[in-house]
Design a protein around this motif. Structure first.
Motif, PDB file in Angstrom:
ATOM      1  N   UNK A  33       0.810  -1.219   0.000  1.00 49.22           N
ATOM      2  CA  UNK A  33       0.000   0.000   0.000  1.00 49.22           C
ATOM      3  C   UNK A  33       0.846   1.273   0.000  1.00 49.22           C
ATOM      4  N   UNK A  34       2.083   1.204   0.491  1.00 51.89           N
ATOM      5  CA  UNK A  34       2.933   2.404   0.478  1.00 51.89           C
ATOM      6  C   UNK A  34       3.378   2.780  -0.923  1.00 51.89           C
ATOM      7  N   UNK A  35       3.350   1.804  -1.837  1.00 47.37           N
ATOM      8  CA  UNK A  35       3.807   1.998  -3.221  1.00 47.37           C
ATOM      9  C   UNK A  35       5.279   2.428  -3.278  1.00 47.37           C
ATOM     10  N   UNK A  36       6.035   2.037  -2.273  1.00 52.41           N
ATOM     11  CA  UNK A  36       7.464   2.341  -2.229  1.00 52.41           C
ATOM     12  C   UNK A  36       8.318   1.104  -2.483  1.00 52.41           C
ATOM     13  N   UNK A  37       7.660  -0.033  -2.703  1.00 51.00           N
ATOM     14  CA  UNK A  37       8.388  -1.271  -2.953  1.00 51.00           C
ATOM     15  C   UNK A  37       8.166  -2.273  -1.846  1.00 51.00           C
ATOM     16  N   UNK A  38       7.707  -3.446  -2.209  1.00 51.24           N
ATOM     17  CA  UNK A  38       7.430  -4.494  -1.234  1.00 51.24           C
ATOM     18  C   UNK A  38       8.498  -5.575  -1.309  1.00 51.24           C
ATOM     19  N   UNK A  39       8.349  -6.602  -0.483  1.00 46.02           N
ATOM     20  CA  UNK A  39       9.238  -7.762  -0.550  1.00 46.02           C
ATOM     21  C   UNK A  39       9.192  -8.331  -1.968  1.00 46.02           C
ATOM     22  N   UNK A  40      10.305  -8.876  -2.429  1.00 50.00           N
ATOM     23  CA  UNK A  40      10.455  -9.223  -3.839  1.00 50.00           C
ATOM     24  C   UNK A  40       9.415 -10.236  -4.315  1.00 50.00           C
ATOM     25  N   UNK A  41       9.073 -11.240  -3.505  1.00 50.69           N
ATOM     26  CA  UNK A  41       8.051 -12.203  -3.924  1.00 50.69           C
ATOM     27  C   UNK A  41       6.694 -11.528  -4.038  1.00 50.69           C
ATOM     28  N   UNK A  42       6.376 -10.641  -3.101  1.00 53.45           N
ATOM     29  CA  UNK A  42       5.113  -9.914  -3.175  1.00 53.45           C
ATOM     30  C   UNK A  42       5.097  -9.008  -4.393  1.00 53.45           C
ATOM     31  N   UNK A  43       6.236  -8.361  -4.674  1.00 50.34           N
ATOM     32  CA  UNK A  43       6.337  -7.503  -5.864  1.00 50.34           C
ATOM     33  C   UNK A  43       6.105  -8.312  -7.134  1.00 50.34           C
ATOM     34  N   UNK A  44       6.627  -9.522  -7.181  1.00 44.69           N
ATOM     35  CA  UNK A  44       6.431 -10.352  -8.375  1.00 44.69           C
ATOM     36  C   UNK A  44       4.961 -10.721  -8.541  1.00 44.69           C
ATOM     37  N   UNK A  45       4.265 -10.980  -7.414  1.00 45.99           N
ATOM     38  CA  UNK A  45       2.842 -11.319  -7.481  1.00 45.99           C
ATOM     39  C   UNK A  45       2.011 -10.112  -7.930  1.00 45.99           C
ATOM     40  N   UNK A 117       5.608   7.309   3.909  1.00 44.74           N
ATOM     41  CA  UNK A 117       5.502   6.032   3.215  1.00 44.74           C
ATOM     42  C   UNK A 117       6.818   5.259   3.254  1.00 44.74           C
ATOM     43  N   UNK A 118       7.943   5.967   3.181  1.00 43.76           N
ATOM     44  CA  UNK A 118       9.245   5.298   3.300  1.00 43.76           C
ATOM     45  C   UNK A 118       9.398   4.684   4.683  1.00 43.76           C
ATOM     46  N   UNK A 119       9.018   5.443   5.711  1.00 41.75           N
ATOM     47  CA  UNK A 119       9.121   4.938   7.087  1.00 41.75           C
ATOM     48  C   UNK A 119       8.239   3.705   7.274  1.00 41.75           C
ATOM     49  N   UNK A 120       6.990   3.777   6.782  1.00 40.41           N
ATOM     50  CA  UNK A 120       6.077   2.639   6.898  1.00 40.41           C
ATOM     51  C   UNK A 120       6.583   1.441   6.109  1.00 40.41           C
ATOM     52  N   UNK A 121       7.184   1.704   4.955  1.00 42.47           N
ATOM     53  CA  UNK A 121       7.707   0.629   4.114  1.00 42.47           C
ATOM     54  C   UNK A 121       8.851  -0.101   4.815  1.00 42.47           C
ATOM     55  N   UNK A 122       9.791   0.657   5.363  1.00 42.18           N
ATOM     56  CA  UNK A 122      10.920   0.042   6.067  1.00 42.18           C
ATOM     57  C   UNK A 122      10.427  -0.737   7.290  1.00 42.18           C
ATOM     58  N   UNK A 123       9.491  -0.132   8.036  1.00 42.67           N
ATOM     59  CA  UNK A 123       8.928  -0.837   9.193  1.00 42.67           C
ATOM     60  C   UNK A 123       8.197  -2.097   8.789  1.00 42.67           C
ATOM     61  N   UNK A 189       7.512  -2.367  -7.013  1.00 40.39           N
ATOM     62  CA  UNK A 189       8.972  -2.524  -7.016  1.00 40.39           C
ATOM     63  C   UNK A 189       9.583  -1.135  -6.896  1.00 40.39           C
ATOM     64  N   UNK A 190      10.481  -0.974  -5.932  1.00 42.71           N
ATOM     65  CA  UNK A 190      11.103   0.331  -5.737  1.00 42.71           C
ATOM     66  C   UNK A 190      12.145   0.278  -4.646  1.00 42.71           C
ATOM     67  N   UNK A 191      12.269   1.377  -3.952  1.00 47.91           N
ATOM     68  CA  UNK A 191      13.253   1.476  -2.870  1.00 47.91           C
ATOM     69  C   UNK A 191      13.131   0.305  -1.893  1.00 47.91           C
ATOM     70  N   UNK A 192      11.881   0.021  -1.469  1.00 48.26           N
ATOM     71  CA  UNK A 192      11.676  -1.020  -0.471  1.00 48.26           C
ATOM     72  C   UNK A 192      12.092  -2.397  -0.954  1.00 48.26           C
ATOM     73  N   UNK A 193      11.913  -2.665  -2.246  1.00 48.59           N
ATOM     74  CA  UNK A 193      12.287  -3.972  -2.791  1.00 48.59           C
ATOM     75  C   UNK A 193      13.802  -4.165  -2.748  1.00 48.59           C
TER      76      UNK A 193
END
Length: 223
Positions: A33-45, A117-123, A189-193
């Protein structure tokens, strides 16, 4: 405070498993939901969902089934019980994640300022790693995507959570890049990924030692 003996009993391991499924789906959904990049498997899905127009929950489930059979190939024998346990994990996880993602979107997380969103993504990514650590140690049922680095870690890579995690990221990364080539857009896919690829192995190893350390690894096979 739960004792070490109770934590590592079958009832204790089931409790930690249930907690980990909720934590994992919750924080995975937060990263999406942050649109900053999720875990790689989630990003692939998420990428596959946008490409072939199938719901995220169904893509997560189908992706998990494919990886579950890959894991059996790596073990070198067909284990119906392990396959069943993988399927028992991905069924609630896939649809909990999709539900939580809709909740976070309705709460306005995608519209927050980029700093939040970056803070939430890292957390969120830290929460994902902590959850993976819990259910890898409990080892009752496990998501196939996390069973994969678990098998690599203890069967092929001498217990290294870092190298096994990096190796398991190759397939979903190929999917993300392929969808980008076809669609011309990155999905989840992004910073968080990148952060996830570089740090999840370390964070899982840290969580093994510091997040409910009374729960030990319960291995089923020798290195």
């Amino acid at each position: 405070m739960i004792s070490k003996e109770k934590a590592n009993s079958i009832n204790g391991r089931i409790l930690f498993l249930a907690i980990s499924i909720i934590i994992n789906s919750f924080f995975n959904a937060l990263t999406v939901s942050t649109q900053m990049g999720s875990a790689i498997w989630t990003a692939s899905a998420v990428s596959l969902s946008h490409w072939i127009h199938i719901s995220l929950g169904n893509i997560l489930f189908l992706e998990g089934v494919i990886v579950a059979f890959t894991n059996l190939a790596l073990l070198g024998h067909f284990d119906w019980f392990r396959l069943l346990r993988n399927l028992l994990f991905i069924t609630p996880f896939s649809y909990l994640l999709a539900g939580f993602e809709r909740m976070f979107t309705a709460l306005g997380v995608p519209q927050l300022a980029i700093g939040w969103r970056i803070i939430l993504d890292i957390g969120g990514l830290f929460g994902v790693a902590a959850a993976v650590s819990l259910y890898q140690r409990a080892n009752i049922i496990m998501h196939p995507n996390d069973d994969l680095p678990y098998i690599l870690r203890f069967r092929f890579m001498h217990g290294s959570s870092v190298y096994s995690q990096w190796m398991s990221n190759v397939s979903p990364l190929i999917i993300v890049v392929l969808v980008f080539i076809i669609k011309g857009h990155w999905y989840s896919f992004g910073f968080g990924t990148i952060y996830n690829i570089l740090t999840q192995g370390f964070l899982i190893g840290w969580s093994d030692q510091h997040f409910f350390p009374i729960l030990h690894h319960h291995l089923e096979f020798k290195n």
